[in-house]
Scaffold this motif. Structure first.
Motif, PDB file in Angstrom:
ATOM      1  N   MET A   1     -34.687   0.128 -57.439  1.00  0.00           N
ATOM      2  CA  MET A   1     -34.240   1.218 -56.387  1.00  0.00           C
ATOM      3  C   MET A   1     -32.830   0.740 -56.086  1.00  0.00           C
ATOM      4  SD  MET A   1     -35.707   1.366 -52.596  1.00  0.00           S
ATOM      5  CE  MET A   1     -37.290   1.266 -53.154  1.00  0.00           C
ATOM      6  N   SER A   2     -32.146   1.977 -55.766  1.00  0.00           N
ATOM      7  CA  SER A   2     -30.816   1.821 -55.566  1.00  0.00           C
ATOM      8  C   SER A   2     -30.529   1.176 -54.179  1.00  0.00           C
ATOM      9  CB  SER A   2     -30.032   3.302 -55.512  1.00  0.00           C
ATOM     10  OG  SER A   2     -29.008   3.316 -54.905  1.00  0.00           O
ATOM     11  N   SER A   3     -29.266   0.665 -54.046  1.00  0.00           N
ATOM     12  CA  SER A   3     -28.938  -0.004 -52.793  1.00  0.00           C
ATOM     13  C   SER A   3     -28.394   0.892 -51.811  1.00  0.00           C
ATOM     14  CB  SER A   3     -27.739  -1.252 -52.936  1.00  0.00           C
ATOM     15  OG  SER A   3     -26.963  -0.764 -53.340  1.00  0.00           O
ATOM     16  N   ASP A   4     -28.294   2.439 -52.357  1.00  0.00           N
ATOM     17  CA  ASP A   4     -27.635   3.570 -51.639  1.00  0.00           C
ATOM     18  C   ASP A   4     -28.874   4.242 -51.086  1.00  0.00           C
ATOM     19  OD1 ASP A   4     -25.143   2.755 -52.191  1.00  0.00           O
ATOM     20  OD2 ASP A   4     -25.410   3.735 -53.998  1.00  0.00           O
ATOM     21  N   ALA A   5     -30.125   3.464 -50.755  1.00  0.00           N
ATOM     22  CA  ALA A   5     -31.221   4.225 -50.306  1.00  0.00           C
ATOM     23  C   ALA A   5     -30.929   5.075 -48.714  1.00  0.00           C
ATOM     24  CB  ALA A   5     -32.637   3.542 -50.035  1.00  0.00           C
ATOM     25  N   PRO A   6     -31.363   5.945 -48.610  1.00  0.00           N
ATOM     26  CA  PRO A   6     -30.885   6.680 -47.424  1.00  0.00           C
ATOM     27  C   PRO A   6     -31.715   5.858 -46.285  1.00  0.00           C
ATOM     28  CG  PRO A   6     -32.788   7.893 -48.667  1.00  0.00           C
ATOM     29  CD  PRO A   6     -32.317   7.055 -49.393  1.00  0.00           C
ATOM     30  N   GLY A   7     -31.037   6.141 -44.994  1.00  0.00           N
ATOM     31  CA  GLY A   7     -31.572   5.237 -44.077  1.00  0.00           C
ATOM     32  C   GLY A   7     -33.044   5.500 -43.578  1.00  0.00           C
ATOM     33  N   PHE A   8     -33.433   6.707 -43.681  1.00  0.00           N
ATOM     34  CA  PHE A   8     -34.705   6.986 -43.173  1.00  0.00           C
ATOM     35  C   PHE A   8     -35.867   6.421 -44.075  1.00  0.00           C
ATOM     36  CE2 PHE A   8     -33.943  10.488 -46.260  1.00  0.00           C
ATOM     37  CZ  PHE A   8     -35.021  10.427 -47.165  1.00  0.00           C
ATOM     38  N   GLU A   9     -35.537   5.898 -45.229  1.00  0.00           N
ATOM     39  CA  GLU A   9     -36.566   5.185 -46.085  1.00  0.00           C
ATOM     40  C   GLU A   9     -37.159   3.848 -45.382  1.00  0.00           C
ATOM     41  OE1 GLU A   9     -36.864   3.567 -50.665  1.00  0.00           O
ATOM     42  OE2 GLU A   9     -35.459   5.299 -50.263  1.00  0.00           O
ATOM     43  N   LEU A  10     -36.148   3.046 -44.863  1.00  0.00           N
ATOM     44  CA  LEU A  10     -36.505   1.769 -44.567  1.00  0.00           C
ATOM     45  C   LEU A  10     -37.700   2.021 -43.358  1.00  0.00           C
ATOM     46  CD1 LEU A  10     -36.190  -1.218 -44.048  1.00  0.00           C
ATOM     47  CD2 LEU A  10     -34.373  -0.702 -42.051  1.00  0.00           C
ATOM     48  N   PRO A  11     -37.653   2.626 -42.422  1.00  0.00           N
ATOM     49  CA  PRO A  11     -38.831   2.665 -41.437  1.00  0.00           C
ATOM     50  C   PRO A  11     -40.020   3.378 -42.197  1.00  0.00           C
ATOM     51  CG  PRO A  11     -37.177   4.240 -40.855  1.00  0.00           C
ATOM     52  CD  PRO A  11     -36.674   3.663 -41.870  1.00  0.00           C
ATOM     53  N   LEU A  12     -39.795   4.166 -43.104  1.00  0.00           N
ATOM     54  CA  LEU A  12     -40.901   4.831 -43.847  1.00  0.00           C
ATOM     55  C   LEU A  12     -41.634   3.603 -44.933  1.00  0.00           C
ATOM     56  CD1 LEU A  12     -39.884   8.184 -44.716  1.00  0.00           C
ATOM     57  CD2 LEU A  12     -41.357   7.794 -42.963  1.00  0.00           C
ATOM     58  N   ARG A  13     -40.926   2.750 -45.276  1.00  0.00           N
ATOM     59  CA  ARG A  13     -41.169   1.741 -46.314  1.00  0.00           C
ATOM     60  C   ARG A  13     -41.994   0.645 -45.432  1.00  0.00           C
ATOM     61  NH1 ARG A  13     -42.178   2.858 -51.555  1.00  0.00           N
ATOM     62  NH2 ARG A  13     -40.347   4.186 -52.201  1.00  0.00           N
ATOM     63  N   LEU A  14     -41.634   0.207 -44.329  1.00  0.00           N
ATOM     64  CA  LEU A  14     -42.063  -0.582 -43.198  1.00  0.00           C
ATOM     65  C   LEU A  14     -43.642   0.087 -43.029  1.00  0.00           C
ATOM     66  CD1 LEU A  14     -38.940  -1.750 -41.195  1.00  0.00           C
ATOM     67  CD2 LEU A  14     -40.349  -3.016 -42.958  1.00  0.00           C
ATOM     68  N   LEU A  15     -43.663   1.313 -42.361  1.00  0.00           N
ATOM     69  CA  LEU A  15     -44.741   1.895 -42.352  1.00  0.00           C
ATOM     70  C   LEU A  15     -45.610   1.866 -43.345  1.00  0.00           C
ATOM     71  CD1 LEU A  15     -46.414   3.343 -39.921  1.00  0.00           C
ATOM     72  CD2 LEU A  15     -45.350   5.351 -40.729  1.00  0.00           C
ATOM     73  N   LEU A  16     -45.504   2.021 -44.425  1.00  0.00           N
ATOM     74  CA  LEU A  16     -46.044   2.032 -45.847  1.00  0.00           C
ATOM     75  C   LEU A  16     -46.725   0.658 -45.946  1.00  0.00           C
ATOM     76  CD1 LEU A  16     -47.174   3.964 -47.848  1.00  0.00           C
ATOM     77  CD2 LEU A  16     -45.229   3.601 -49.270  1.00  0.00           C
TER      78      LEU A  16
END
Length: 156
Positions: A1-16
């Motif tokens: 996974m790229s370190s350039d992940a969009p900011g919205f991915e973090l909360p979605l990954r935590l929720l997932l």
């Protein structure tokens, strides 16, 4: 996974990640004799706790209305997880308490969560999981037991 992940991915990954753990917990709880429990029930049963509570207090802790809390109490009572009793100090107050079946579900949940954590440690490595937990502790408030997620999401 790229370190350039969009900011919205973090909360979605935590929720997932939360969802994966909760789904696995409920699959195992069903195998262990608690097939009717739903994720919301865990918040409710934790809020009721070993001493019990009223529908008003439960609603406040969950961030929902007394009526929404009452409906969930009705469901859990029908399923055998809670019972309503009269407060010995004020007979007008109805206290909702966990039944032995409800306590069994919470006890089993704690053991299953320990097993799930151990599986994650096997998958990621104990050091990485410990670092993840330490980082999450650093980035989140100290109060571990916020049970108002149901109200925060907007419904019970």
């Amino acid at each position: 996974m790229s370190s350039d992940a969009p900011g919205f991915e973090l909360p979605l990954r935590l929720l997932l990640a939360f969802r994966v753990l909760i789904d696995e917990l409920h699959d195992e709880l069903a195998r262990q004799g608690h097939p009717d429990l739903r994720p919301m029930h865990g918040f409710v049963m934790q809020a009721i706790g070993p001493r019990g509570t009223t529908a008003v207090e439960l609603g406040r802790m969950l961030g929902v209305s007394k009526q929404a809390a009452g409906k969930t109490i009705d469901t859990l009572e029908r399923l055998g997880y809670v019972e309503r009793t009269t407060d010995s100090h004020d007979t007008r107050r109805k206290i909702t308490r966990l039944t032995p079946y409800g306590m069994d579900a919470l006890t089993r949940s704690a053991r299953i969560f320990d097993d799930l954590r151990a599986r994650w440690a096997d998958e990621l490595g104990e050091d990485r999981l410990h670092a993840l937990e330490a980082d999450l502790r650093r980035l989140t408030p100290d109060g571990l037991w916020r049970l108002d997620t149901p109200g925060w999401f907007g419904s019970l």
